[in-house]
Write an enzyme that holds these catalytic residues in place. Structure first.
Site, PDB file in Angstrom:
ATOM      1  N   HIS A 136       0.837  -1.218   0.000  1.00 27.26           N
ATOM      2  CA  HIS A 136       0.000   0.000   0.000  1.00 27.26           C
ATOM      3  C   HIS A 136       0.864   1.257   0.000  1.00 27.26           C
ATOM      4  O   HIS A 136       0.431   2.305   0.481  1.00 27.26           O
ATOM      5  CB  HIS A 136      -0.950   0.029   1.202  1.00 27.26           C
ATOM      6  CG  HIS A 136      -1.676  -1.259   1.422  1.00 27.26           C
ATOM      7  ND1 HIS A 136      -2.897  -1.550   0.863  1.00 27.26           N
ATOM      8  CD2 HIS A 136      -1.305  -2.367   2.121  1.00 27.26           C
ATOM      9  CE1 HIS A 136      -3.261  -2.767   1.219  1.00 27.26           C
ATOM     10  NE2 HIS A 136      -2.313  -3.293   1.979  1.00 27.26           N
TER      11      HIS A 136
ATOM     12  N   SER B  96      14.254  21.257 -16.690  1.00 29.96           N
ATOM     13  CA  SER B  96      13.075  22.082 -16.916  1.00 29.96           C
ATOM     14  C   SER B  96      13.472  23.318 -17.698  1.00 29.96           C
ATOM     15  O   SER B  96      14.578  23.832 -17.551  1.00 29.96           O
ATOM     16  CB  SER B  96      12.489  22.481 -15.562  1.00 29.96           C
ATOM     17  OG  SER B  96      11.696  23.633 -15.688  1.00 29.96           O
TER      18      SER B  96
ATOM     19  N   LYS C 214      15.942  21.494 -11.730  1.00 28.63           N
ATOM     20  CA  LYS C 214      15.225  20.235 -11.924  1.00 28.63           C
ATOM     21  C   LYS C 214      16.037  19.139 -12.611  1.00 28.63           C
ATOM     22  O   LYS C 214      16.797  19.384 -13.535  1.00 28.63           O
ATOM     23  CB  LYS C 214      13.947  20.478 -12.761  1.00 28.63           C
ATOM     24  CG  LYS C 214      12.899  21.278 -12.077  1.00 28.63           C
ATOM     25  CD  LYS C 214      12.409  20.698 -10.751  1.00 28.63           C
ATOM     26  CE  LYS C 214      11.592  19.439 -10.901  1.00 28.63           C
ATOM     27  NZ  LYS C 214      10.241  19.705 -11.427  1.00 28.63           N
TER      28      LYS C 214
ATOM     29  N   GLU D 237       8.656   8.458 -17.068  1.00 29.18           N
ATOM     30  CA  GLU D 237       7.259   8.888 -17.242  1.00 29.18           C
ATOM     31  C   GLU D 237       6.743   8.492 -18.623  1.00 29.18           C
ATOM     32  O   GLU D 237       5.588   8.081 -18.777  1.00 29.18           O
ATOM     33  CB  GLU D 237       7.145  10.398 -17.044  1.00 29.18           C
ATOM     34  CG  GLU D 237       7.404  10.823 -15.612  1.00 29.18           C
ATOM     35  CD  GLU D 237       7.595  12.323 -15.468  1.00 29.18           C
ATOM     36  OE1 GLU D 237       6.798  12.947 -14.767  1.00 29.18           O
ATOM     37  OE2 GLU D 237       8.538  12.879 -16.065  1.00 29.18           O
TER      38      GLU D 237
END
Ligand code: ARG
Length: 462
Positions: free
Chosen positions: A159, A280, A286, A293
């Site tokens: 979980h 970024s 970043k 992704e």
């Protein structure tokens, strides 16, 4: 000057509308089948010669012509014209243009319906081998990484909550197992698809004495299909292949999801190498896991192909229907997507580093040793359910007192159970628990090392 009609156009009046030509063509998609089409045609022609349906000389001319065409396509010298609809017709037309009359005999006893599914099966056999090789490389990358972290403990999650201590190696090896099933699924898919539909014609077979076993043997199929109607309309193997790709994509997506989380500032478990990060356009600090992704997102495409393939099949009446042509869009897309994702995943895994310092500094958070304490009590003769309740109360007490289980005094512990003795401390602390796992397949260092040895041997043979 108007061109002579193609034989399959004799039945129809006038020229096809431009819209028709554009809409029915599949050449732009199926041109990548050309090698398989040529190999299949050579086998078919050889069989026609063996059966005296064409002469030896005609076969020789056909074979040489087809080989030349293959070289022309490979060299980019072949003009793919969509008026020929698909790769099968384009090659046949080029053959006739090249060798004349003998070329017109190639399609004897054959339909594009049995031809196309033969080609796709040949393509898929190769494709499966390629995907299996890429799976193996990814598995090897995982095993190598696991070898570096066979003693290092991390939290195991359920979980997404801290659950029990595990070694990092076991976590990594869990992916090797997933990809092993993918490997086996592809092998099964290969076994099922490896039968020859060639000779089934359009739907009913042929009145000509074709030797189907000869073409099957030449093309390395393990058997022939036994029902011509089914043979031209069976695309189960396409759905199955895409399903296998979809599960590979699922496994890659779950890996991606893990590592997106694990590489976040909050977790900081894993560092994705700079070469596989992006930054970024606005925020200069970043380091983004965009590749992961994208792996996660591309899974959607593969699922889309699976649903599309199944949907293409569900409403079709028996026999071949042009709907079948759309199968290639989806088998190619699924296969290409998964292939690229496997490559990227392997590169990322091969260069990943786990931040064992950070992970171990936080290891005593979250009561990872609670279940081990329950099992300690079971060892002292306490019934499991009672032990579970005792440790639950102890954890609640620790939370109130802002303490760890290992930080409780014997007195405090014994308030909850008289069965607790001084040896309890050997069983507390997340770092020590993993050494105590004894069941086969546990996530401890001993089992991880055994598994690493097993996989090194197993994958070394591939
Ligand atoms: N391009 C077609 C396909 O991919 C080949 C078969 C066409 N057959 C036909 N009877 N129109 O399925």
């Amino acid at each position: 000057m108007a061109e002579a009609k193609k034989s399959w156009e004799e039945r129809l009046a006038g020229e096809p509308d431009e819209l028709t030509v554009d809409f029915v063509e599949s050449l732009s998609i199926d041109k990548r089948l050309y090698k398989y089409d040529i190999v299949g045609s050579i086998a078919h022609a050889q069989m026609l010669a063996e059966q005296k349906l064409i002469s030896k000389e005609e076969f020789k001319a056909i074979r040489e012509g087809l080989i030349e065409i293959s070289e022309e396509i490979a060299a980019g010298r072949f003009k793919l014209e969509k008026k020929y609809e698909d790769i099968h017709m384009a090659i046949e037309a080029a053959l006739v243009a090249k060798i004349g009359q003998a070329g017109k005999k190639l399609h004897t006893g054959r339909s594009r319906n049995d031809q196309v599914t033969t080609d796709v099966r040949l393509w898929m056999r190769d494709r499966i081998e390629l995907l299996q090789a890429k799976i193996t490389l990814l598995q090897k990358a995982f095993v190598k990484l696991a070898g570096k972290y066979a003693e290092d403990i991390m939290p195991g999650y359920t979980h997404l909550q801290r659950a029990q201590p595990i070694v990092i190696a076991s976590y990594l090896l869990s992916f090797v197992e997933q990809f092993e099933r993918d490997f086996i699924r592809l092998k099964n898919c290969h076994r099922l698809l490896n039968i020859s539909p060639l000779g089934s014609g359009a739907v009913a077979g042929s009145t000509l004495p074709l030797d189907r076993k000869s073409t099957a043997k030449q093309l390395g199929f393990s058997d022939i299909s036994y029902n011509s109607i089914d043979a031209v309309s069976d695309r189960d193997f396409c759905a199955e292949f895409i399903f296998d790709c979809a599960l590979i994509a699922t496994h890659l997506s779950r890996l991606a999801e893990d590592w997106i989380i694990y590489s976040s500032g909050e977790f900081g478990f894993v560092r994705i190498d700079d070469a596989y990060c992006t930054s970024s356009s606005m925020m200069p600090q970043k380091r983004n896991p965009d590749l992961l992704e994208l792996i996660r997102a591309k899974t959607g495409r593969v699922y889309g192909s699976l649903v599309a393939m199944l949907t293409i099949l569900k409403g079709q009446p028996s026999g071949y229907n042009r709907d079948m042509q759309e199968d290639k869009v989806h088998i190619f897309a699924a296969s290409d997507t998964v292939e690229a994702c496997l490559d990227v995943a392997r590169a990322i895994v091969s260069h990943a580093k786990f931040n064992t310092k950070k992970i171990s500094a936080e290891l005593e958070e979250g009561f990872l040793d609670a279940t081990a304490l329950v099992e300690y009590l079971v060892g002292k003769g306490v019934a499991f359910r009672e032990a579970h309740g005792i440790v639950g109360s102890l954890v609640a007490y620790c939370e109130q007192q802002n303490k760890k289980l290992a930080g409780l005094s014997l007195e405090e512990l014994q308030k909850y159970s008289v069965s607790i003795e001084t040896d309890v401390y050997e069983n507390l602390g997340a770092a020590g628990v993993a050494d105590k796992y004894i069941t086969a397949g546990s996530a401890g260092p001993k089992q991880a090392k055994e598994q690493i040895a097993y996989w090194n041997k197993q994958l070394g043979q591939r």
